[in-house]
Design an enzyme around this catalytic site. Structure first.
Site, PDB file in Angstrom:
ATOM      1  N   SER A 208       0.834  -1.198   0.000  1.00  0.00           N
ATOM      2  CA  SER A 208       0.000   0.000   0.000  1.00  0.00           C
ATOM      3  C   SER A 208       0.876   1.257   0.000  1.00  0.00           C
ATOM      4  CB  SER A 208      -0.960  -0.048   1.200  1.00  0.00           C
ATOM      5  OG  SER A 208      -1.972   0.918   1.065  1.00  0.00           O
TER       6      SER A 208
ATOM      7  N   HIS B 220      -4.240  -1.952  -4.071  1.00  0.00           N
ATOM      8  CA  HIS B 220      -5.633  -2.300  -3.720  1.00  0.00           C
ATOM      9  C   HIS B 220      -6.570  -2.178  -4.928  1.00  0.00           C
ATOM     10  CE1 HIS B 220      -4.146  -2.113   0.346  1.00  0.00           C
ATOM     11  NE2 HIS B 220      -3.992  -0.811   0.324  1.00  0.00           N
TER      12      HIS B 220
END
Length: 239
Positions: free
Chosen positions: A130, A165
């Site tokens: 991330s 994501h």
């Protein structure tokens, strides 16, 4: 002194690892396996989470179970002023998720961005998920500002942009496509949760995954439209 034999490596995960898939250690084991030492030194940098105590505990809980030497580097409660020596002693840097905008700002304020570049160029393996994936690229698609998906200027160790994501957060794909079609973000890579891009030098060497279904994608702007090419990962569960 840096020699031609040094291998620069970055493993950028869209999501996964100990914090998102605690019962599935395949990506974390892959990262550890890149270091040929029996007990590699792996340092967790949780800046993006505000050095969350829970996040740090999760890291140690996961990595004390495997053959390595885990540690962490806090910017909110630093134990040393000599970040450079500490970072350069590590074999692997593992950067956690959270607010990428804060991460970049704090790293630059402390000079950690320069230290990490030196470490990378010296052969220390850089990794993360991330925010810890976005940070290595020139640009990233981030939700650091609440309610918005925005373009963030990052460290630029790797060319282009990055979007983590990709399958896990519904706003990611349309935002990335729109920004790219409008020329507001550079071409780059989108990565599903459970997938990692493995760069050697500045080149993508391999794509791996902790589950069979997730994918990575190469996105390019072509005549104001977006060309999305699937990058099929190697499923680590088959190894």
């Amino acid at each position: 002194m840096i020699t031609n034999s040094v291998t620069k490596q970055i493993i950028a995960m869209g999501g996964g690892g100990f914090s998102m898939e605690p019962e599935n250690p395949l990506l974390d084991r892959y990262i550890l396996g890149l270091c040929k030492k029996k007990r590699p030194k792996i340092c967790f940098i949780p800046t993006a989470s505000g050095d969350s105590d829970k996040y740090i505990v999760k890291f140690y809980s996961a990595f004390v179970q495997v053959l390595c030497q885990p540690s962490h580097l806090s910017l909110f409660n630093p134990f040393t002023s000599d970040f450079r020596s500490f970072v350069l002693e590590q074999d692997i840097i593992y950067v956690g998720g959270g607010n990428t905008k804060n991460l970049i700002a704090l790293w630059k304020e402390w000079g950690l961005d320069h230290v990490l570049r030196e470490a990378w160029e010296s052969g220390v393996i850089l990794s993360g998920l991330s925010a810890g994936s976005i940070c290595w690229f020139e640009e990233g698609l981030t939700d650091s500002i609440p309610g918005n998906m925005t373009v963030l200027q990052c460290l630029g160790f790797l060319k282009g942009s990055n979007c983590p994501h990709y399958d896990g957060e519904p706003r990611r794909k349309p935002a990335y496509h729109q920004l790219l079609s409008e020329g507001l973000i550079s071409s780059g890579y989108a990565v599903d949760d459970g997938v990692a891009l493995h760069f050697v030098g500045e080149q993508l060497e391999k794509v791996v995954s902790s589950r069979p279904q997730p994918k990575a994608y190469c996105l390019e702007r072509v005549d104001k439209t977006v060309k999305e090419t699937i990058l099929e990962p190697i499923y680590l569960g088959n190894n």
